[in-house]
Write a protein that holds these residues in place. Structure first.
Motif, PDB file in Angstrom:
ATOM      1  N   LEU A   9       0.884  -1.161   0.000  1.00 23.16           N
ATOM      2  CA  LEU A   9       0.000   0.000   0.000  1.00 23.16           C
ATOM      3  C   LEU A   9       0.920   1.207   0.000  1.00 23.16           C
ATOM      4  CD1 LEU A   9      -2.540  -1.233   2.676  1.00 23.16           C
ATOM      5  CD2 LEU A   9      -2.961  -0.991   0.227  1.00 23.16           C
ATOM      6  N   ARG A  10       0.590   2.206  -0.801  1.00 24.14           N
ATOM      7  CA  ARG A  10       1.502   3.337  -1.022  1.00 24.14           C
ATOM      8  C   ARG A  10       0.837   4.640  -0.593  1.00 24.14           C
ATOM      9  NH1 ARG A  10       4.503   2.707  -6.424  1.00 24.14           N
ATOM     10  NH2 ARG A  10       5.566   1.235  -5.073  1.00 24.14           N
ATOM     11  N   TYR A  11       1.622   5.469   0.124  1.00 21.75           N
ATOM     12  CA  TYR A  11       1.096   6.714   0.652  1.00 21.75           C
ATOM     13  C   TYR A  11       2.042   7.880   0.381  1.00 21.75           C
ATOM     14  CZ  TYR A  11      -1.542   3.188   3.157  1.00 21.75           C
ATOM     15  OH  TYR A  11      -2.306   2.098   3.474  1.00 21.75           O
ATOM     16  N   LYS A  12       1.470   8.969  -0.155  1.00 22.97           N
ATOM     17  CA  LYS A  12       2.245  10.189  -0.404  1.00 22.97           C
ATOM     18  C   LYS A  12       2.006  11.251   0.664  1.00 22.97           C
ATOM     19  CE  LYS A  12       2.819   9.552  -5.312  1.00 22.97           C
ATOM     20  NZ  LYS A  12       2.835  10.160  -6.622  1.00 22.97           N
ATOM     21  N   SER A  13       0.966  11.046   1.474  1.00 21.84           N
ATOM     22  CA  SER A  13       0.657  11.959   2.573  1.00 21.84           C
ATOM     23  C   SER A  13      -0.142  11.195   3.626  1.00 21.84           C
ATOM     24  CB  SER A  13      -0.158  13.163   2.080  1.00 21.84           C
ATOM     25  OG  SER A  13      -1.470  12.759   1.760  1.00 21.84           O
ATOM     26  N   ILE A  14      -0.259  11.774   4.803  1.00 17.50           N
ATOM     27  CA  ILE A  14      -1.073  11.148   5.855  1.00 17.50           C
ATOM     28  C   ILE A  14      -2.523  11.047   5.391  1.00 17.50           C
ATOM     29  CG2 ILE A  14      -2.038  11.505   8.165  1.00 17.50           C
ATOM     30  CD1 ILE A  14       0.642  12.429   9.095  1.00 17.50           C
ATOM     31  N   ASP A  15      -2.989  12.046   4.652  1.00 18.43           N
ATOM     32  CA  ASP A  15      -4.368  12.031   4.173  1.00 18.43           C
ATOM     33  C   ASP A  15      -4.648  10.872   3.227  1.00 18.43           C
ATOM     34  OD1 ASP A  15      -4.927  14.293   5.658  1.00 18.43           O
ATOM     35  OD2 ASP A  15      -4.511  15.663   3.999  1.00 18.43           O
ATOM     36  N   ASP A  16      -3.622  10.321   2.586  1.00 18.18           N
ATOM     37  CA  ASP A  16      -3.786   9.179   1.685  1.00 18.18           C
ATOM     38  C   ASP A  16      -4.065   7.884   2.442  1.00 18.18           C
ATOM     39  OD1 ASP A  16      -3.265  10.768  -0.510  1.00 18.18           O
ATOM     40  OD2 ASP A  16      -1.218  10.036  -0.802  1.00 18.18           O
ATOM     41  N   ILE A  17      -3.764   7.851   3.727  1.00 19.20           N
ATOM     42  CA  ILE A  17      -3.885   6.613   4.501  1.00 19.20           C
ATOM     43  C   ILE A  17      -5.352   6.363   4.842  1.00 19.20           C
ATOM     44  CG2 ILE A  17      -3.237   5.386   6.613  1.00 19.20           C
ATOM     45  CD1 ILE A  17      -0.676   7.159   6.641  1.00 19.20           C
ATOM     46  N   ASN A  18      -5.908   5.343   4.226  1.00 16.52           N
ATOM     47  CA  ASN A  18      -7.249   4.889   4.556  1.00 16.52           C
ATOM     48  C   ASN A  18      -7.065   3.818   5.637  1.00 16.52           C
ATOM     49  OD1 ASN A  18      -9.634   3.300   4.666  1.00 16.52           O
ATOM     50  ND2 ASN A  18     -10.230   4.044   2.641  1.00 16.52           N
ATOM     51  N   GLU A  19      -7.364   4.177   6.865  1.00 10.82           N
ATOM     52  CA  GLU A  19      -7.092   3.284   7.991  1.00 10.82           C
ATOM     53  C   GLU A  19      -7.861   1.974   7.885  1.00 10.82           C
ATOM     54  OE1 GLU A  19      -7.374   5.283  11.770  1.00 10.82           O
ATOM     55  OE2 GLU A  19      -6.079   6.923  11.070  1.00 10.82           O
ATOM     56  N   GLU A  20      -9.089   2.020   7.384  1.00  9.79           N
ATOM     57  CA  GLU A  20      -9.878   0.795   7.239  1.00  9.79           C
ATOM     58  C   GLU A  20      -9.184  -0.176   6.284  1.00  9.79           C
ATOM     59  OE1 GLU A  20     -14.132  -0.776   5.485  1.00  9.79           O
ATOM     60  OE2 GLU A  20     -13.943   1.342   5.997  1.00  9.79           O
ATOM     61  N   VAL A  21      -8.712   0.329   5.154  1.00 14.60           N
ATOM     62  CA  VAL A  21      -8.021  -0.517   4.184  1.00 14.60           C
ATOM     63  C   VAL A  21      -6.737  -1.070   4.787  1.00 14.60           C
ATOM     64  CG1 VAL A  21      -6.786  -0.522   1.967  1.00 14.60           C
ATOM     65  CG2 VAL A  21      -9.005   0.630   2.159  1.00 14.60           C
ATOM     66  N   LEU A  22      -5.920  -0.203   5.357  1.00 13.20           N
ATOM     67  CA  LEU A  22      -4.647  -0.633   5.937  1.00 13.20           C
ATOM     68  C   LEU A  22      -4.862  -1.693   7.002  1.00 13.20           C
ATOM     69  CD1 LEU A  22      -1.565  -0.420   6.374  1.00 13.20           C
ATOM     70  CD2 LEU A  22      -2.049   1.441   7.981  1.00 13.20           C
ATOM     71  N   LEU A  23      -5.751  -1.444   7.936  1.00 15.43           N
ATOM     72  CA  LEU A  23      -5.969  -2.381   9.037  1.00 15.43           C
ATOM     73  C   LEU A  23      -6.579  -3.695   8.556  1.00 15.43           C
ATOM     74  CD1 LEU A  23      -7.100   0.090  11.833  1.00 15.43           C
ATOM     75  CD2 LEU A  23      -4.839  -0.940  11.495  1.00 15.43           C
ATOM     76  N   THR A  24      -7.412  -3.643   7.526  1.00 17.58           N
ATOM     77  CA  THR A  24      -7.979  -4.868   6.956  1.00 17.58           C
ATOM     78  C   THR A  24      -6.891  -5.724   6.322  1.00 17.58           C
ATOM     79  OG1 THR A  24     -10.127  -3.811   6.572  1.00 17.58           O
ATOM     80  CG2 THR A  24      -9.639  -5.788   5.273  1.00 17.58           C
ATOM     81  N   VAL A  25      -6.006  -5.093   5.557  1.00 18.23           N
ATOM     82  CA  VAL A  25      -4.916  -5.836   4.913  1.00 18.23           C
ATOM     83  C   VAL A  25      -3.948  -6.368   5.977  1.00 18.23           C
ATOM     84  CG1 VAL A  25      -2.975  -5.695   3.288  1.00 18.23           C
ATOM     85  CG2 VAL A  25      -5.153  -4.596   2.732  1.00 18.23           C
ATOM     86  N   LEU A  26      -3.639  -5.562   6.976  1.00 16.79           N
ATOM     87  CA  LEU A  26      -2.771  -6.026   8.055  1.00 16.79           C
ATOM     88  C   LEU A  26      -3.394  -7.216   8.796  1.00 16.79           C
ATOM     89  CD1 LEU A  26      -1.605  -2.601   9.512  1.00 16.79           C
ATOM     90  CD2 LEU A  26      -0.099  -4.339   8.513  1.00 16.79           C
TER      91      LEU A  26
END
Length: 123
Positions: free
Chosen positions: A91-108
């Motif tokens: 998952l790639r992020y260029k800013s904090i605003d790009d971080i979709n926590e639901e997506v990140l936590l689901t993949v983790l």
């Protein structure tokens, strides 16, 4: 201070803020992770097995959260980037605003479940 934490704190902005935010999300959701410094980047381990790593690419302007077991990940696969890598997706992020926590936590969480099913090899 751990070498990986020191590495994160020495990064220029926006990488430092992105990395710190990711660190908080990962460690608060998976308290048994062990943050190490491997291959010159922050690397998370679970039960002595690689879980994910954080790779800031200043040249390209983003931070990757990369997964070893990407071939077995099924959730949000359309958002995982392989970009000429055979095994790893991220998952790639260029800013904090790009971080979709639901997506990140689901993949983790899915990566964590794969670890419990024996998909990880000792490193």
């Amino acid at each position: 201070m751990k070498p990986a934490e020191e590495y994160i704190l020495k990064q220029p902005e926006p990488y430092k803020s992105i990395l710190l935010h990711l660190q908080i999300l990962i460690e608060s959701s998976f308290p048994n992770t062990d943050l190490q410094f491997k291959w010159k980047i922050p690397f998370y381990y679970l039960d002595d097995k690689p879980f994910c790593y954080l790779n800031p690419s200043k040249k390209k302007g983003y931070v990757d959260v990369a997964f070893w077991v990407s071939a077995h990940l099924t959730k949000y696969n359309e958002l995982l980037i392989s970009e000429n890598r055979k095994v790893v997706k991220s998952l790639r992020y260029k800013s904090i605003d790009d971080i979709n926590e639901e997506v990140l936590l689901t993949v983790l969480e899915e990566a964590h479940q794969l670890k419990d099913k024996g998909f990880y090899k000792r490193n």
